[in-house]
Write a protein that holds these residues in place. Structure first.
Motif, mmCIF file in Angstrom:
data_model
loop_
_atom_site.group_PDB
_atom_site.id
_atom_site.type_symbol
_atom_site.label_atom_id
_atom_site.label_comp_id
_atom_site.label_asym_id
_atom_site.label_seq_id
_atom_site.Cartn_x
_atom_site.Cartn_y
_atom_site.Cartn_z
ATOM 1 N N THR A 153 47.180 19.026 21.222
ATOM 2 C CA THR A 153 47.117 18.494 19.858
ATOM 3 C C THR A 153 46.337 17.184 19.797
ATOM 4 O O THR A 153 45.543 16.963 18.872
ATOM 5 C CB THR A 153 48.554 18.286 19.319
ATOM 6 O OG1 THR A 153 49.222 19.525 19.448
ATOM 7 C CG2 THR A 153 48.561 17.852 17.873
ATOM 8 N N SER A 154 46.528 16.312 20.793
ATOM 9 C CA SER A 154 45.822 15.022 20.755
ATOM 10 C C SER A 154 44.304 15.243 20.799
ATOM 11 O O SER A 154 43.536 14.514 20.165
ATOM 12 C CB SER A 154 46.265 14.147 21.929
ATOM 13 O OG SER A 154 45.984 14.826 23.138
ATOM 14 N N ILE A 155 43.871 16.265 21.508
ATOM 15 C CA ILE A 155 42.428 16.538 21.599
ATOM 16 C C ILE A 155 41.922 17.128 20.282
ATOM 17 O O ILE A 155 40.851 16.754 19.788
ATOM 18 C CB ILE A 155 42.104 17.450 22.803
ATOM 19 C CG1 ILE A 155 42.490 16.724 24.105
ATOM 20 C CG2 ILE A 155 40.643 17.855 22.825
ATOM 21 C CD1 ILE A 155 42.227 17.503 25.382
ATOM 22 N N LYS A 156 42.701 18.026 19.687
ATOM 23 C CA LYS A 156 42.285 18.569 18.374
ATOM 24 C C LYS A 156 42.145 17.427 17.376
ATOM 25 O O LYS A 156 41.170 17.355 16.619
ATOM 26 C CB LYS A 156 43.327 19.563 17.845
ATOM 27 C CG LYS A 156 43.304 20.890 18.563
ATOM 28 C CD LYS A 156 44.265 21.867 17.912
ATOM 29 C CE LYS A 156 45.406 22.201 18.791
ATOM 30 N NZ LYS A 156 46.171 23.377 18.538
ATOM 31 N N ASN A 157 43.125 16.524 17.380
ATOM 32 C CA ASN A 157 43.054 15.395 16.448
ATOM 33 C C ASN A 157 41.830 14.538 16.725
ATOM 34 O O ASN A 157 41.182 14.047 15.797
ATOM 35 C CB ASN A 157 44.332 14.554 16.532
ATOM 36 C CG ASN A 157 45.483 15.246 15.822
ATOM 37 O OD1 ASN A 157 45.273 15.997 14.868
ATOM 38 N ND2 ASN A 157 46.695 15.020 16.292
ATOM 39 N N GLU A 158 41.494 14.371 18.009
ATOM 40 C CA GLU A 158 40.313 13.548 18.310
ATOM 41 C C GLU A 158 39.025 14.235 17.842
ATOM 42 O O GLU A 158 38.116 13.584 17.316
ATOM 43 C CB GLU A 158 40.224 13.212 19.807
ATOM 44 C CG GLU A 158 39.024 12.290 20.051
ATOM 45 C CD GLU A 158 38.843 11.813 21.486
ATOM 46 O OE1 GLU A 158 39.802 11.834 22.265
ATOM 47 O OE2 GLU A 158 37.699 11.411 21.797
ATOM 48 N N ILE A 159 38.948 15.543 17.996
ATOM 49 C CA ILE A 159 37.748 16.274 17.524
ATOM 50 C C ILE A 159 37.591 16.042 16.016
ATOM 51 O O ILE A 159 36.511 15.697 15.521
ATOM 52 C CB ILE A 159 37.863 17.792 17.814
ATOM 53 C CG1 ILE A 159 37.942 18.056 19.326
ATOM 54 C CG2 ILE A 159 36.694 18.559 17.190
ATOM 55 C CD1 ILE A 159 38.286 19.491 19.710
ATOM 56 N N ILE A 160 38.709 16.211 15.288
ATOM 57 C CA ILE A 160 38.664 16.068 13.823
ATOM 58 C C ILE A 160 38.317 14.621 13.448
ATOM 59 O O ILE A 160 37.477 14.370 12.582
ATOM 60 C CB ILE A 160 40.015 16.518 13.203
ATOM 61 C CG1 ILE A 160 40.201 18.018 13.458
ATOM 62 C CG2 ILE A 160 40.076 16.199 11.716
ATOM 63 C CD1 ILE A 160 41.550 18.591 13.059
ATOM 64 N N GLN A 181 36.680 12.399 15.276
ATOM 65 C CA GLN A 181 35.266 12.122 15.599
ATOM 66 C C GLN A 181 34.354 12.694 14.517
ATOM 67 O O GLN A 181 33.381 12.075 14.113
ATOM 68 C CB GLN A 181 34.887 12.769 16.946
ATOM 69 C CG GLN A 181 35.359 12.023 18.167
ATOM 70 C CD GLN A 181 34.582 12.483 19.424
ATOM 71 O OE1 GLN A 181 33.473 12.969 19.339
ATOM 72 N NE2 GLN A 181 35.181 12.312 20.587
ATOM 73 N N TYR A 182 34.695 13.889 14.035
ATOM 74 C CA TYR A 182 33.846 14.510 13.000
ATOM 75 C C TYR A 182 33.928 13.702 11.706
ATOM 76 O O TYR A 182 32.907 13.363 11.101
ATOM 77 C CB TYR A 182 34.293 15.961 12.739
ATOM 78 C CG TYR A 182 33.484 16.577 11.613
ATOM 79 C CD1 TYR A 182 32.196 17.044 11.844
ATOM 80 C CD2 TYR A 182 33.982 16.634 10.310
ATOM 81 C CE1 TYR A 182 31.427 17.572 10.819
ATOM 82 C CE2 TYR A 182 33.225 17.164 9.283
ATOM 83 C CZ TYR A 182 31.948 17.626 9.544
ATOM 84 O OH TYR A 182 31.184 18.132 8.517
ATOM 85 N N ARG A 183 35.150 13.386 11.294
ATOM 86 C CA ARG A 183 35.327 12.723 9.988
ATOM 87 C C ARG A 183 34.747 11.310 10.001
ATOM 88 O O ARG A 183 34.327 10.802 8.971
ATOM 89 C CB ARG A 183 36.813 12.707 9.603
ATOM 90 C CG ARG A 183 37.332 14.140 9.433
ATOM 91 C CD ARG A 183 38.294 14.306 8.271
ATOM 92 N NE ARG A 183 38.407 15.732 7.956
ATOM 93 C CZ ARG A 183 39.510 16.452 8.035
ATOM 94 N NH1 ARG A 183 40.641 15.883 8.382
ATOM 95 N NH2 ARG A 183 39.509 17.729 7.720
#
Ligand SMILES: Cc1cc2nc3c(=O)[nH]c(=O)nc-3n(C[C@H](O)[C@H](O)[C@H](O)COP(=O)(O)O)c2cc1C
Length: 476
Positions: free
Chosen positions: A322-329, A331-333
Motif C-alpha cells: 500500500t505504501s508503494i501504491k500511495n507513493e506512485i499516486i 508522485q503522479y499527482r
C-alpha cells in the motif's frame, strides 16, 4: 461437473481484461475481484512457487493458502508442501525466508510439485465463488517453470493462458496435449548451443496424477503481440489454436517488445490494427488504454476491448504494498513522476518500464542471484548446461563465460519485484529494496478516485472504464 471447470462462453468475451502483472501484482485477490465484476481477471504465474512458500513462512495469516492447498485434488502433494514450508504464527520478521532450489532443467520432483500446487492454488482462489473468466499470464522468456505451471493452472480449471515476452509458438500445442494428460516438451533457448544440439524440458502429467484423472479443459490461448508480423506468424505457425490476441503498445507497464530500430520507439513500432482485424480473431488493445474513450476507440477498430494493467496495479486489491501504491499516486499527482523505459535493467534484454522510488535513491535491490527465474541457460564447452544471470555479481557471471559488459545497468528483478509485493528477502534484518514497474500513462489517476487514504478498488476501475466516454475527449 465442478463449477470451476465450466468455461464461460466465448460468444460473450469481456470488454476488459485485467492484464497479468508479475510478480504477484495481479494475485488471486485482484483477479477474483475483476472476474466477479464480470470482466477477465488474470493472475500472474511468475514466481508463484516462491510466493506460495513465502506466504506460508509468514504463517498464512488469512488462511487462504491453506484453504487452496486443502482443495488440491491430490492431498499428499499438498501436504508435503505444507509440512516443508508452513510456519505457524509466521517466521520472525527479521529472519530471512528459506529458499527453494533455483529453477534448473532437471527439476527435482518436489520442485515440480511445488510449481504445480502453487499455480493451482492461485487459480483456485481467483475462481472461488463465481463463474467468471480467470486467466494466467506467463512470460515466454521464463521457460523452466512453464510446463508444471500450466498443468497446475489447468488442474484448477484456468480459462485463458496469456503469454508475453517472446514468441510462444509451442504453447498452443502444449495446451492441447496437456489437456489429454499426454507428455509435453518445450524447446529451450540456450545461449551458445549449436543448432544441431537441441535442448528441451519435458513434463509428464502421469508422474503426478493417477490414470483415473479426468482429461482437463484446454484453456484459450492469447499471445501478447506488438506487431502485425508477429501476430501473423503466431496464427500461422503456432503448434495449435490461437484463440485471441493482446495487442500491446510500448507504453505498457512491465517488459516491452524491443523497438525495431535500436534505442528508441517510433511510429514503426505501432501495430496496424487493420491487419490485426484481418486475422479474424478476437483482440484486445493494451498500453495506455485505461479510459472510457480508449475503450470506445478500441471497439471502433474491431477490438473486443482493452487490456489494462497500471490502473489495476494502483487499485486496493493489487499485490503492490500500500505504501508503494500511495507513493506512485503521490508522485503522479505532484507532477514529479518519471517512468523510465530502461533498456538495460532486465536480464531478459527486453526494455523494462521502471519507476524510481524515494526510498531507493537509485540503488538496486541487491546482486545476489538466489531466485534465478531470469538466469540465462548456456551450453558449456563439454556440452552440459550452465546458468548465469547478468544481474548477479559480475565476477560470477564472467567466471561462467559471460561478457562483463552484459552486466552493466542490470537490476535484480526477481528480488526487487518480490519486495514490491511485501515478500522481499530479509538481508541483515531488513527487506531488500523494492523495484517498481508501471506504465507510461497514468492519466487515469486524474479521473479515478483514490489517494493516500482511499485507493480505488478494482470495481472503481471497471466502473470508470465502462462509464460513458466524454465527447470531445481524445483517448489516452
Ligand atoms: C506492474 C506491472 C507488471 C506487469 N507484468 C507483466 C507480466 O508479468 N507479464 C505480461 O505479459 N505483462 C505484464 N504487464 C503488462 C500488463 O499485463 C498490461 O498489458 C499493461 O499494463 C497494459 O498497459 P497499461 O499499464 O498502460 O494499462 C505488467 C504491467 C504492470 C503495470
Amino acid at each position: 461437473m465442478e463449477d470451476r471447470f465450466k468455461a464461460p462462453t466465448a460468444s460473450h468475451w469481456p470488454s476488459i481484461i485485467q492484464g497479468g502483472m508479475g510478480a504477484g501484482v495481479s494475485d488471486w485477490r485482484l483477479a477474483r475481484a475483476v472476474a466477479k465484476a464480470g470482466q477477465m481477471g488474470v493472475i500472474s504465474g511468475t514466481a508463484l512457487d516462491t510466493i506460495l512458500i513465502r506466504r506460508l513462512q509468514d504463517g498464512d495469516p488469512d488462511g487462504a493458502m491453506r484453504r487452496a492447498l486443502g482443495a488440491f485434488p491430490y492431498r499428499e502433494m499438498a501436504e508435503r508442501i505444507l509440512n516443508e514450508w508452513y510456519t505457524e504464527g509466521g517466521k520472525a520478521p527479521d529472519a530471512p525466508y528459506r529458499l527453494k532450489p533455483l529453477p534448473e532443467v532437471e527439476m527435482g520432483r518436489l520442485d515440480e510439485e511445488l510449481m504445480i500446487v502453487a499455480n493451482f492454488a492461485e487459480v483456485y482462489l481467483a475462481k472461488e465463488g463465481h463463474d467468471g473468466w480467470v486467466g494466467i499470464n506467463l512470460l515466454e522468456k521464463i521457460q523452466l517453470p512453464t510446463l508444471p505451471s500450466l498443468f497446475g493452472a489447468m488442474l484448477a480449471g484456468v480459462d485463458v493462458v496469456i503469454m508475453g515476452g517472446g514468441i510462444p509458438l509451442a504453447i498452443p500445442g502444449v495446451l492441447d496435449e496437456m489437456a489429454q494428460l499426454r507428455p509435453v516438451a518445450l524447446k529451450l533457448h540456450v545461449v551458445g548451443a549449436d543448432r544441431s544440439h537441441e535442448h528441451k524440458v519435458e513434463f509428464h502429467p502421469g508422474t503426478h496424477v493417477p490414470a483415473s484423472q479426468d482429461r482437463l479443459k484446454r484453456p484459450c490461448f492469447f499471445p501478447v503481440v506488438s506487431s502485425e508480423t508477429l501476430a501473423k506468424t503466431l496464427v500461422r505457425k503456432a503448434s495449435g489454436r490461437v484463440d485471441g490476441l493482446i495487442v500491446e503498445h510500448y507504453s505498457a507497464g512491465g517488459h516491452n517488445a524491443p523497438p525495431r530500430r535500436d534505442g528508441a520507439y517510433s511510429d514503426r513500432d505501432v501495430c496496424s490494427l487493420e491487419k490485426i482485424a484481418a486475422l479474424s480473431l478476437p483482440f484486445w488493445l493494451a498500453g495506455g488504454c485505461a479510459s472510457p474513450e480508449s475503450l470506445q476507440a478500441a471497439r471502433s477498430t474491431g477490438a473486443e476491448g482493452v487490456q489494462v494493467g497500471s490502473a489495476f496495479a494502483c487499485s486496493k486489491e493489487s499485490g503492490i504494498a500500500t505504501s508503494i501504491k500511495n507513493e506512485i499516486i503521490e508522485q503522479y499527482r505532484s507532477g514529479r513522476i518519471k517512468v523510465i523505459t530502461d533498456f538495460r535493467a532486465s536480464p531478459t534484454d527486453y526494455p523494462f518500464k521502471r519507476l524510481e522510488l524515494k526510498a531507493n535513491k537509485g540503488a538496486d535491490a541487491c546482486r545476489v542471484c538466489d531466485l534465478g527465474y531470469l538466469r540465462h541457460i548456456f551450453e558449456k564447452e563439454d556440452g552440459t548446461l550452465g546458468y548465469r544471470c547478468p544481474a548477479a555479481p559480475k565476477k560470477n557471471y564472467v567466471l561462467k563465460g559471460g561478457r562483463p559488459e552484459d552486466c552493466e545497468g542490470r537490476r535484480c528483478l526477481c528480488n526487487g519485484l518480490l519486495a514490491t509485493i511485501g515478500l522481499g528477502q530479509i538481508r541483515r534484518g531488513r527487506s531488500v529494496l523494492p523495484l517498481v514497474t508501471i506504465g507510461d500513462d497514468l492519466s487515469f489517476l486524474d479521473r479515478l478516485g483514490g489517494g493516500a487514504s482511499a485507493l480505488p478498488t478494482a470495481g472503481d476501475v471497471i466502473e470508470y472504464l465502462l462509464s460513458s466516454p466524454e465527447s470531445g475527449r481524445a483517448p489516452n
